[in-house]
Write an enzyme that holds these catalytic residues in place. Sequence first.
Site, PDB file in Angstrom:
ATOM      1  N   GLN A  66      80.299  64.711 -19.229  1.00 35.63           N
ATOM      2  CA  GLN A  66      80.737  63.918 -18.079  1.00 35.63           C
ATOM      3  C   GLN A  66      79.859  64.103 -16.861  1.00 35.63           C
ATOM      4  OE1 GLN A  66      84.469  66.412 -18.018  1.00 35.63           O
ATOM      5  NE2 GLN A  66      84.282  66.083 -15.808  1.00 35.63           N
ATOM      6  N   CYS A  72      86.974  63.839 -16.882  1.00 40.38           N
ATOM      7  CA  CYS A  72      87.363  64.613 -18.068  1.00 40.38           C
ATOM      8  C   CYS A  72      88.471  63.935 -18.865  1.00 40.38           C
ATOM      9  CB  CYS A  72      87.798  66.010 -17.658  1.00 40.38           C
ATOM     10  SG  CYS A  72      89.187  66.063 -16.502  1.00 40.38           S
ATOM     11  N   HIS A 372      91.687  70.009 -15.476  1.00 41.73           N
ATOM     12  CA  HIS A 372      90.728  69.567 -16.489  1.00 41.73           C
ATOM     13  C   HIS A 372      91.457  69.140 -17.753  1.00 41.73           C
ATOM     14  CE1 HIS A 372      86.765  69.132 -18.120  1.00 41.73           C
ATOM     15  NE2 HIS A 372      86.858  70.127 -18.984  1.00 41.73           N
ATOM     16  N   ASN A 394      85.009  70.360 -25.396  1.00 41.53           N
ATOM     17  CA  ASN A 394      84.868  70.088 -23.970  1.00 41.53           C
ATOM     18  C   ASN A 394      83.940  68.893 -23.770  1.00 41.53           C
ATOM     19  OD1 ASN A 394      85.248  70.423 -21.243  1.00 41.53           O
ATOM     20  ND2 ASN A 394      84.120  72.334 -21.079  1.00 41.53           N
TER      21      ASN A 394
END
Length: 456
Positions: A66, A72, A372, A394
Amino acid sequence: MDPTLSKETLEKFRSNFFSDEKNIFAQNVCSRIDPFDACLSRKALEETHHVYEHKVEAEGKPVSNQKNSGRCWIFATMNVIRLPFMKHLNIDDFEFSQAYLFFWDKIERCNFFLNNIVETAKRNEPVEGRLVAFLLNDPISDGGQWDMIVNLINKHGLMPKKCFPESFSCETSAKMNQILKTKLREYAKTIRDLIAKGEGDLKVQNVIREQMNTIYRIVGICLGVPAETFTFTYYDKNKTYHSIGPITPKAFYEEHVKPVFDVDNKVCIVTDPRPSNQYGKVYTVDCLGNVVGGRPCIYNNQPVELLLDATAKSIKDGEAVWFGCEVMKRFAGKQGILDLKIHNFPLVFGVDIQTILSKADRLIYGDSAMSHAMVFTAVSLNEKDEVTKLRVENSWGEDRGEKGYLIMSTDWFKEYVFEVVVDKKYVPVDVLEVFKQKPIVLPAWDPMGTLANVSC
């Protein structure tokens, strides 16, 4: 006792500091390197292994990034959806366009904000009051919640990343947001002035339509404007050529994605242990959302053990799990470890630093909030069928953890995970019934809504 810090008191602090040689050693170390790195536990590093008992069949490629944006929630959603989609098309790597949903979120979110200004003015909320001041403080951010991504997908569909790639302001959104914030505050004054003069809804909405035309132009210049139709061509694993389209993004979702991942079949379960917010109740946050007329952000509050159980059931069945957490606590970034034991703060500072307050008290005292969103792709269980650790995809590129993947302990999950999104089939019937309740409205600044207020 005198509350001031007198010269004598400060001299005592100084004397106490230098009387312990461990403080001098810790100072020598922490004045040269990251204090959190200095606190890393060698033992915890040795005991951490990226090996899991249950794992989704195939993980997404490439690892997404990102970059300097707060997207996110969009990336996590696209990472979850692409897994069954890639399997369905029999392809090795794929990304949905995060930029496409980012474009529509900016457009829809600006319109949502301007209509919130109308609503709060009709409530007679003063511009200096806490609610309007909170809305004006950050009128357009990058963050979002699960229900907000559902609104975007159901209304605007999806596109492959190749058909609408990233732009500078997607990857580094601060300057675009700065422009939008200034215009939105200007427009907020115009709207409140109109309402104060007694202008009717038609006049106000006509003005908002003109304002949104300008907003569309600004966002389009910064991000590009998605095409109304596109054609997606690709090779499958057998090197066979395929072509989909021309097709609209909405039809692409409904015809090619929804059969393998229907966002309306997924539910968001949260855990908020504050005494004021009972389990078994449904909550929402005032003025939170992104699409006027879309579904509100709904929080079905349950004990954290239920979230953990639903996550394990989903992964054991081969389905990845979207989740929201507070990522920077007890986190070894380079190693990609989320574990309460990863830092030995008392050894360095003579006192523990994090997880002293309970999860509820951290929410109450402002030391915890969702920051997040990521994706669970694997779990390990002990002989009692209890989760011991989880694998996390992630969206920060391949430089952290195991080529972009993190490892999370169960204890960390219980302290810092606040919500998960799973298919309805993994949730008990009585918990699904809770969604039928009338939501209890939390204030706009409540920590349950902070994931939607994340910027870069």
